[in-house]
Design a protein around this motif. Structure first.
Motif, PDB file in Angstrom:
ATOM      1  N   LYS A  66      22.743  28.803 -19.650  1.00 47.17           N
ATOM      2  CA  LYS A  66      23.354  27.476 -19.577  1.00 47.17           C
ATOM      3  C   LYS A  66      24.729  27.490 -20.247  1.00 47.17           C
ATOM      4  O   LYS A  66      25.048  28.410 -20.995  1.00 47.17           O
ATOM      5  CB  LYS A  66      22.446  26.469 -20.297  1.00 47.17           C
ATOM      6  CG  LYS A  66      21.066  26.322 -19.695  1.00 47.17           C
ATOM      7  CD  LYS A  66      20.844  24.882 -19.241  1.00 47.17           C
ATOM      8  CE  LYS A  66      19.553  24.710 -18.472  1.00 47.17           C
ATOM      9  NZ  LYS A  66      18.361  24.719 -19.338  1.00 47.17           N
ATOM     10  N   PRO A  67      25.521  26.431 -19.992  1.00 47.75           N
ATOM     11  CA  PRO A  67      26.837  26.370 -20.627  1.00 47.75           C
ATOM     12  C   PRO A  67      26.720  26.378 -22.151  1.00 47.75           C
ATOM     13  O   PRO A  67      25.795  25.804 -22.707  1.00 47.75           O
ATOM     14  CB  PRO A  67      27.385  25.020 -20.155  1.00 47.75           C
ATOM     15  CG  PRO A  67      26.633  24.707 -18.919  1.00 47.75           C
ATOM     16  CD  PRO A  67      25.292  25.327 -19.067  1.00 47.75           C
ATOM     17  N   LYS A  71      27.715  33.178 -23.448  1.00 48.00           N
ATOM     18  CA  LYS A  71      27.903  34.221 -22.441  1.00 48.00           C
ATOM     19  C   LYS A  71      29.330  34.752 -22.463  1.00 48.00           C
ATOM     20  O   LYS A  71      29.557  35.952 -22.625  1.00 48.00           O
ATOM     21  CB  LYS A  71      27.613  33.672 -21.034  1.00 48.00           C
ATOM     22  CG  LYS A  71      26.251  33.064 -20.846  1.00 48.00           C
ATOM     23  CD  LYS A  71      26.022  32.627 -19.412  1.00 48.00           C
ATOM     24  CE  LYS A  71      26.937  31.522 -18.941  1.00 48.00           C
ATOM     25  NZ  LYS A  71      26.721  30.233 -19.624  1.00 48.00           N
ATOM     26  N   GLU A 157      31.597  32.478 -14.028  1.00 50.90           N
ATOM     27  CA  GLU A 157      31.141  31.419 -13.118  1.00 50.90           C
ATOM     28  C   GLU A 157      31.004  31.924 -11.686  1.00 50.90           C
ATOM     29  O   GLU A 157      31.418  31.266 -10.734  1.00 50.90           O
ATOM     30  CB  GLU A 157      32.078  30.213 -13.169  1.00 50.90           C
ATOM     31  CG  GLU A 157      32.232  29.650 -14.573  1.00 50.90           C
ATOM     32  CD  GLU A 157      32.887  28.277 -14.578  1.00 50.90           C
ATOM     33  OE1 GLU A 157      32.344  27.392 -13.897  1.00 50.90           O
ATOM     34  OE2 GLU A 157      33.919  28.108 -15.245  1.00 50.90           O
ATOM     35  N   SER A 191      26.900  33.721 -14.905  1.00 53.25           N
ATOM     36  CA  SER A 191      26.453  32.599 -14.085  1.00 53.25           C
ATOM     37  C   SER A 191      25.735  31.542 -14.906  1.00 53.25           C
ATOM     38  O   SER A 191      24.944  31.844 -15.791  1.00 53.25           O
ATOM     39  CB  SER A 191      25.510  33.100 -12.986  1.00 53.25           C
ATOM     40  OG  SER A 191      24.891  32.012 -12.353  1.00 53.25           O
ATOM     41  N   ASN A 192      26.025  30.279 -14.593  1.00 52.46           N
ATOM     42  CA  ASN A 192      25.294  29.177 -15.218  1.00 52.46           C
ATOM     43  C   ASN A 192      23.983  28.921 -14.514  1.00 52.46           C
ATOM     44  O   ASN A 192      23.107  28.270 -15.036  1.00 52.46           O
ATOM     45  CB  ASN A 192      26.123  27.887 -15.147  1.00 52.46           C
ATOM     46  CG  ASN A 192      27.338  27.952 -16.039  1.00 52.46           C
ATOM     47  OD1 ASN A 192      27.301  28.555 -17.109  1.00 52.46           O
ATOM     48  ND2 ASN A 192      28.418  27.352 -15.592  1.00 52.46           N
ATOM     49  N   ASP A 193      23.902  29.420 -13.313  1.00 48.78           N
ATOM     50  CA  ASP A 193      22.802  29.027 -12.439  1.00 48.78           C
ATOM     51  C   ASP A 193      21.882  30.215 -12.193  1.00 48.78           C
ATOM     52  O   ASP A 193      22.283  31.231 -11.640  1.00 48.78           O
ATOM     53  CB  ASP A 193      23.384  28.526 -11.103  1.00 48.78           C
ATOM     54  CG  ASP A 193      22.304  28.016 -10.182  1.00 48.78           C
ATOM     55  OD1 ASP A 193      21.111  28.121 -10.540  1.00 48.78           O
ATOM     56  OD2 ASP A 193      22.646  27.515  -9.097  1.00 48.78           O
ATOM     57  N   ASP A 258      24.017  23.429 -26.518  1.00 51.39           N
ATOM     58  CA  ASP A 258      25.371  23.822 -26.154  1.00 51.39           C
ATOM     59  C   ASP A 258      26.246  23.958 -27.403  1.00 51.39           C
ATOM     60  O   ASP A 258      26.666  22.976 -28.001  1.00 51.39           O
ATOM     61  CB  ASP A 258      25.940  22.754 -25.211  1.00 51.39           C
ATOM     62  CG  ASP A 258      27.291  23.137 -24.660  1.00 51.39           C
ATOM     63  OD1 ASP A 258      27.954  24.010 -25.248  1.00 51.39           O
ATOM     64  OD2 ASP A 258      27.685  22.559 -23.631  1.00 51.39           O
TER      65      ASP A 258
END
Length: 418
Positions: A66-67, A71, A157, A191-193, A258
DNA sequence: CATCCACTGGAATACCGGGTTC
DNA sequence: GAACCCGGTATTCCAGTGGATG
């Protein structure tokens, strides 16, 4: 002129909380050389990358998370360590290329970034548009060949890139290793996803994802450690109440752990303290900072919206004023939108496009919308504002172009404007 | 289960910035 | 340097689709 004895800047020189220490330690782009609670991850990534120091191609990696879970920080840190490690060594050739796919999310842009990253200093930059894709690809391939070393492409991203333009560029980049033996390319994706790999062609998927890492959200005490560390960098640790720091960590932990948000909050708290009379950051400063941060986000997103999105939003906020509850149907407010853009002298967009804009505004969290079916009486989307219409209108009207709508008042009966 | 309204996905079009060709 | 090619982006056009109610 009165007060001429005073310097113009006098009133802006407030006491500085950060005397010595790095102010940028609280800025978004800062890469610390200590990574609390991410040491293991950094080690792991370094291990994956390490073959490159012996001129072998490292595995392709994707990092998920996640953001604000570190990362990018871990990657940036490892990158800088790699640069340090190869500084005095002529026997290894490594090139690190950063591409932020949140900004460049199309095949041309990515290839261009890679090509530009491999340019010799004296070479002219590649054109940012105009060339056929295959020519650009051929050029990039040639650059990799003549570089004849390890090219590590960091795609931040990467999920955005794939969602927007598919996996064709990834395929092309991965193919370089099959076409040539001079020069190797490996990809480090962020990647966030977690599910973006579903969009990948199986062939690309199996080659791209040789290694994966998943970073979990931080919990409150971990964020606390990070904040503590950052405030040491910034040299303000002594000016912060311990309970304020805990509060800050707890608030951020509630929102998907976060850490970036926590640091943003802390930075704003510092700014508030410097402008205010308090000498220390206390719990209340943090709450105030949180409020300001949220407001800033809204102002920022609303004021950077494209013209027609703003007009749509304006129409929604007008309706919000007329109707209690502020809910309106598509047909109803599309009419209003048409009238408004008519009055502005700009052509209006189709309902189709407006439907998409509604979707975009919903994704931004500015409005709520959902499709509702009324059976026999058809189907429509209903829209409602997430913030007070006064606030939204205020931001909208501060736009130069929208300012001419200042005197537009909604009238109860006909939704007529003027 | 028909019906109604507009939602929605995709193809088509327009335009832009910039290279390339003759 | 006019005319054309290229990829990207924004928007429109069109037709197929959804789903609760009466």
């Amino acid at each position: 002129m009165e007060n001429s004895s005073k310097n113009l800047f006098e009133k802006f020189t407030y006491s500085s909380l950060i005397v010595k220490g790095q102010r940028q330690a609280l800025e978004p782009g800062f890469v610390p050389d200590r990574l609390p609670h991410r040491e293991k991850e950094a080690d792991q990534l370094a291990e994956i990358i390490s073959p490159s120091l012996k001129n072998f191609k490292p595995s392709n990696v994707i990092i998920f998370g996640k953001p604000g879970v570190g990362k990018t920080s871990v990657v940036k840190y490892v990158e800088s360590e790699v640069s340090k490690a190869i500084q005095s060594r002529l026997d290894v050739k490594i090139k690190l290329i950063d591409v932020n796919c949140g900004v460049v999310d199309n095949p041309y842009g990515v290839l261009l970034a890679v090509g530009d990253g491999l340019l010799e200093t004296w070479e002219e930059k590649l054109p940012f548009t105009g060339w056929p894709l295959d020519k650009l690809y051929a050029t990039v391939l040639e650059k990799v060949r003549s570089f004849a070393g390890i090219v590590i492409i960091v795609l931040d991203e990467i999920d955005k890139l794939v969602k927007k333009s598919g996996d064709s560029v990834l395929y092309q980049l991965l193919r370089i290793n099959e076409v040539t033996n001079e020069g190797r390319v490996s990809i480090l994706g962020i990647s966030n996803d977690l599910r973006f790999t579903e969009y990948l062609d199986p062939r690309v998927k199996s080659r791209l994802i040789e290694e994966t890492m998943v970073y979990n959200p931080y919990n409150a005490s971990q964020i606390y450690d990070i904040l503590r560390d950052r405030s040491l960098y910034a040299g303000i640790a002594d000016s912060i109440d311990d309970s304020a720091m805990k509060t800050c960590a707890a608030l951020a932990a509630q929102e998907h752990g976060d850490a970036r948000r926590a640091i943003d909050m802390l930075r704003i708290a510092v700014e508030l303290t410097e402008k205010g009379s308090e000498k220390r950051i206390v719990d209340d400063t943090i709450y105030e900072a949180k409020k300001k941060l949220e407001k800033d986000v809204v102002v920022e997103t609303v004021s950077t919206l494209p013209l027609h999105s703003k007009l749509v939003l304006f129409a929604i906020s007008l309706i919000d004023e007329i109707k209690s509850g502020g809910i309106s149907t598509m047909g109803e407010f599309y009419d209003l939108y048409e009238k408004i853009s008519d009055r502005m002298g700009v052509g209006s967009l189709t309902q189709r496009r407006v439907a998409d804009i509604i979707g975009e505004l919903t994704n931004l969290g500015l409005i709520d919308s959902k499709v509702q079916s009324f059976g026999r009486y058809g189907r429509t989307t209903t829209v409602s504002l997430n913030y007070s219409s006064a606030k939204i209108k205020d931001i909208l009207l501060s736009d130069e172009i929208l300012a001419q709508l200042k005197d537009v008042k909604p009238t109860q009966k006909s939704l007529l404007v003027s």
